[in-house]
Write an enzyme that holds these catalytic residues in place. Sequence first.
Site, PDB file in Angstrom:
ATOM      1  CG  HIS A 122      -2.093  -0.862   1.137  1.00 43.16           C
ATOM      2  ND1 HIS A 122      -3.275  -0.463   0.572  1.00 43.16           N
ATOM      3  CD2 HIS A 122      -2.266  -2.151   1.510  1.00 43.16           C
ATOM      4  CE1 HIS A 122      -4.144  -1.456   0.613  1.00 43.16           C
ATOM      5  NE2 HIS A 122      -3.559  -2.504   1.178  1.00 43.16           N
ATOM      6  CB  THR A 174      13.944  -7.659   2.387  1.00 46.66           C
ATOM      7  OG1 THR A 174      15.326  -7.831   2.735  1.00 46.66           O
ATOM      8  CG2 THR A 174      13.088  -7.677   3.640  1.00 46.66           C
ATOM      9  CE  LYS A 192      24.769 -25.241   7.460  1.00 49.85           C
ATOM     10  NZ  LYS A 192      24.249 -26.570   7.936  1.00 49.85           N
TER      11      LYS A 192
END
Length: 204
Positions: A122, A174, A192
Site C-alpha cells: 500500500h 527482502t 549455507k
Amino acid sequence: MSFVSSIKSNPRLKKLVHWMLIPPGQSRPRLWVRLILNRFFHHRGKNSVVRFNARMDLFPFNKFSLGAKSIVEDFAVINNGVGDVFIGEGSGVGISTVIIGPVKIGNFSMTAQHVVISGLNHGYQDVSMPPRHQKVTTQQITIDDNVWIGANCVVTAGVTIGKHSVIGAGSVVTRDIPPYSVAVGNPAKVIKQYNFTTQLWEKA
C-alpha cells in the site's frame, strides 16, 4: 475492442461490474463468483486439494492455477485480486499461510505454517489520507522448484527465491535468494550454499 476492454474503458460499466463481483468495502469476491464464475477462468490440476476451511479470494479478472497433486491447507488465504497466482505441481501451502499475487510458485515447493507471501504494497506517501485508501503497488514474487519456506516467514514483494533453497523459520526475505541456499534472519541472509563439487552444504 474486446469485451473486457469495453468494460475497462467505461467508468460507469466498470463500477457496476466491480459491484457485481465484490461487495463494497471488501476484498473478497461474492459467493456466486467463488462458486460459479471462477470455474470458467481458473485451473485446478488433477488430484489437487483445497481444504474446506481455506479462504480462496479469487477473481475472474486475474489468473489462478493450482497444479496437480498440490494442496492448500486449512485456514490458508490465497488472493489474486491485484495479481496472478500460479502454484505448480506437487506443492503445499501450509496451514494459515497467506499468498497475495502476483506470485508464482514452482513445482514441489512447500510452505510451513503462518507464512506470508505478498506481492502487494500500500502507498503511504500522501499523509492527508490513510494508507488503506492510497494506491497499491505490486511486484512479482517468484519461488522456484523444490523450495522450503519455514514457519512464520515473510516474503516481500519483488523477491525471487531460487531452486532448492530453504528459508529458516521466522525469516523476512527482502531480497533475492540464489538457488541451492539456506537463508535465515531479518532480513534473511544466506548462511549455507550447496557445493556441487564436494556435494556438501557449506557455510557461505
